[in-house]
Design a protein around this motif. Structure first.
Motif, PDB file in Angstrom:
ATOM      1  N   ALA A  20       1.078  -1.551   0.097  1.00 17.01           N
ATOM      2  CA  ALA A  20       0.157   0.018   0.554  1.00 17.01           C
ATOM      3  C   ALA A  20       0.789   1.434  -0.073  1.00 17.01           C
ATOM      4  O   ALA A  20       1.647   1.328   0.913  1.00 17.01           O
ATOM      5  CB  ALA A  20      -0.997  -0.266   1.460  1.00 17.01           C
ATOM      6  N   VAL A  21       0.513   2.515  -0.623  1.00 18.31           N
ATOM      7  CA  VAL A  21       1.404   3.733  -0.888  1.00 18.31           C
ATOM      8  C   VAL A  21       0.123   4.888  -0.306  1.00 18.31           C
ATOM      9  O   VAL A  21      -1.038   4.434  -1.211  1.00 18.31           O
ATOM     10  CB  VAL A  21       1.715   3.927  -2.165  1.00 18.31           C
ATOM     11  N   VAL A  22       0.293   4.661   0.769  1.00 18.86           N
ATOM     12  CA  VAL A  22      -0.303   6.604   1.871  1.00 18.86           C
ATOM     13  C   VAL A  22       0.161   7.529   1.074  1.00 18.86           C
ATOM     14  O   VAL A  22       1.089   7.662   1.502  1.00 18.86           O
ATOM     15  CB  VAL A  22      -0.283   6.564   3.060  1.00 18.86           C
ATOM     16  N   VAL A  53      -3.944   5.209  -1.380  1.00 25.93           N
ATOM     17  CA  VAL A  53      -4.952   5.852  -0.486  1.00 25.93           C
ATOM     18  C   VAL A  53      -4.673   7.214  -0.170  1.00 25.93           C
ATOM     19  O   VAL A  53      -2.975   7.050   0.043  1.00 25.93           O
ATOM     20  CB  VAL A  53      -5.219   4.951   0.371  1.00 25.93           C
ATOM     21  N   ARG A  54      -5.255   8.618  -0.745  1.00 26.11           N
ATOM     22  CA  ARG A  54      -4.129  10.005  -0.368  1.00 26.11           C
ATOM     23  C   ARG A  54      -5.247  10.507   1.309  1.00 26.11           C
ATOM     24  O   ARG A  54      -5.821   9.670   1.572  1.00 26.11           O
ATOM     25  CB  ARG A  54      -5.363  10.681  -1.104  1.00 26.11           C
ATOM     26  N   VAL A  55      -3.966  11.314   1.843  1.00 31.06           N
ATOM     27  CA  VAL A  55      -4.411  11.897   3.008  1.00 31.06           C
ATOM     28  C   VAL A  55      -4.570  12.941   2.976  1.00 31.06           C
ATOM     29  O   VAL A  55      -3.863  13.708   2.114  1.00 31.06           O
ATOM     30  CB  VAL A  55      -3.889  11.223   4.041  1.00 31.06           C
ATOM     31  N   VAL A  77       3.701   2.269   2.132  1.00 29.17           N
ATOM     32  CA  VAL A  77       5.036   2.927   1.838  1.00 29.17           C
ATOM     33  C   VAL A  77       4.366   4.599   2.067  1.00 29.17           C
ATOM     34  O   VAL A  77       3.249   5.021   1.901  1.00 29.17           O
ATOM     35  CB  VAL A  77       5.224   3.027   0.011  1.00 29.17           C
ATOM     36  N   ALA A  78       4.412   5.190   2.719  1.00 29.81           N
ATOM     37  CA  ALA A  78       4.510   6.380   3.896  1.00 29.81           C
ATOM     38  C   ALA A  78       5.028   8.233   2.908  1.00 29.81           C
ATOM     39  O   ALA A  78       6.017   7.870   3.244  1.00 29.81           O
ATOM     40  CB  ALA A  78       4.642   6.917   5.127  1.00 29.81           C
ATOM     41  N   LEU A  79       3.868   8.533   1.768  1.00 33.07           N
ATOM     42  CA  LEU A  79       4.914   9.695   1.202  1.00 33.07           C
ATOM     43  C   LEU A  79       4.498  10.934   1.496  1.00 33.07           C
ATOM     44  O   LEU A  79       3.165  11.027   2.160  1.00 33.07           O
ATOM     45  CB  LEU A  79       4.922   9.270  -0.390  1.00 33.07           C
ATOM     46  N   GLY A  80       5.433  11.973   1.524  1.00 35.28           N
ATOM     47  CA  GLY A  80       4.722  13.441   2.084  1.00 35.28           C
ATOM     48  C   GLY A  80       5.983  13.914   1.854  1.00 35.28           C
ATOM     49  O   GLY A  80       7.128  13.620   1.535  1.00 35.28           O
ATOM     50  N   VAL A  81       5.791  15.719   2.663  1.00 32.92           N
ATOM     51  CA  VAL A  81       6.503  16.540   2.334  1.00 32.92           C
ATOM     52  C   VAL A  81       6.080  17.354   3.313  1.00 32.92           C
ATOM     53  O   VAL A  81       5.161  17.648   3.546  1.00 32.92           O
ATOM     54  CB  VAL A  81       6.547  17.415   1.348  1.00 32.92           C
TER      55      VAL A  81
END
Length: 166
Positions: A20-22, A53-55, A77-81
């Protein structure tokens, strides 16, 4: 630039993994690049069971990562900035995301790819976002690391063998 010293890893067949990619929604240009990199990593590793999934923001990544870990995903996988501003907000969000994602990994013994950029400027974030003009592709790197960690966890548990040459 922090990319020096990265290992030269070759993609492998991870078609048996559930990933899963968040991804956070803030800073659209950066997030589009990170997501594109994550998608490339999934394709290159032949992951066929993937969810995206988008948050709203980086602060919300840990709670979704936990929910997905509880659903049996092999890797999240957690993607953010988070881009530094003039208030302590940067430190609070970065700390909460890092601590929360670490808890998810340890509490659920699940691979968590840490693709959270913590930058002083938007230019620094764009340079790490995997766009055509970027020097680094942190979305790809975080996803590849999570996939490799998930494969190793399976091997440690006796669920599959590890190809140490990859």
């Amino acid at each position: 630039m922090s990319g020096a010293g990265a290992p030269d890893k070759k993609p492998f067949d991870a078609s048996g993994l559930k990933v899963a990619v968040v991804a956070a929604s803030w800073h659209e240009a950066v997030m589009d690049g990170l997501l594109a990199g994550a998608r490339r990593a999934l394709v290159e590793h032949r992951v066929t069971d993937a969810l995206e999934v988008r948050v709203p923001g980086t602060f919300e990544l840990p709670v979704l990562a936990q929910a997905l870990a509880e659903q049996g995903y092999d890797a999240v996988v957690a993607l953010g900035v988070v881009i530094r501003g003039g208030t302590p907000h940067f430190e609070y969000v970065c700390s909460a995301a890092t601590d929360g994602l670490t808890r998810v990994a340890l509490d659920h013994v699940v691979a968590v790819g840490f693709g959270v950029l913590t930058c002083d400027t938007e230019e620094q974030a764009l340079d790490r976002a995997g766009r055509p003009s970027s020097r680094e592709d942190k979305g790809f790197e975080a996803t590849a690391a999570a996939i490799e960690t998930a494969r190793t966890l399976r091997a440690v548990r006796g669920e599959a063998s590890v190809d140490r040459g990859a």
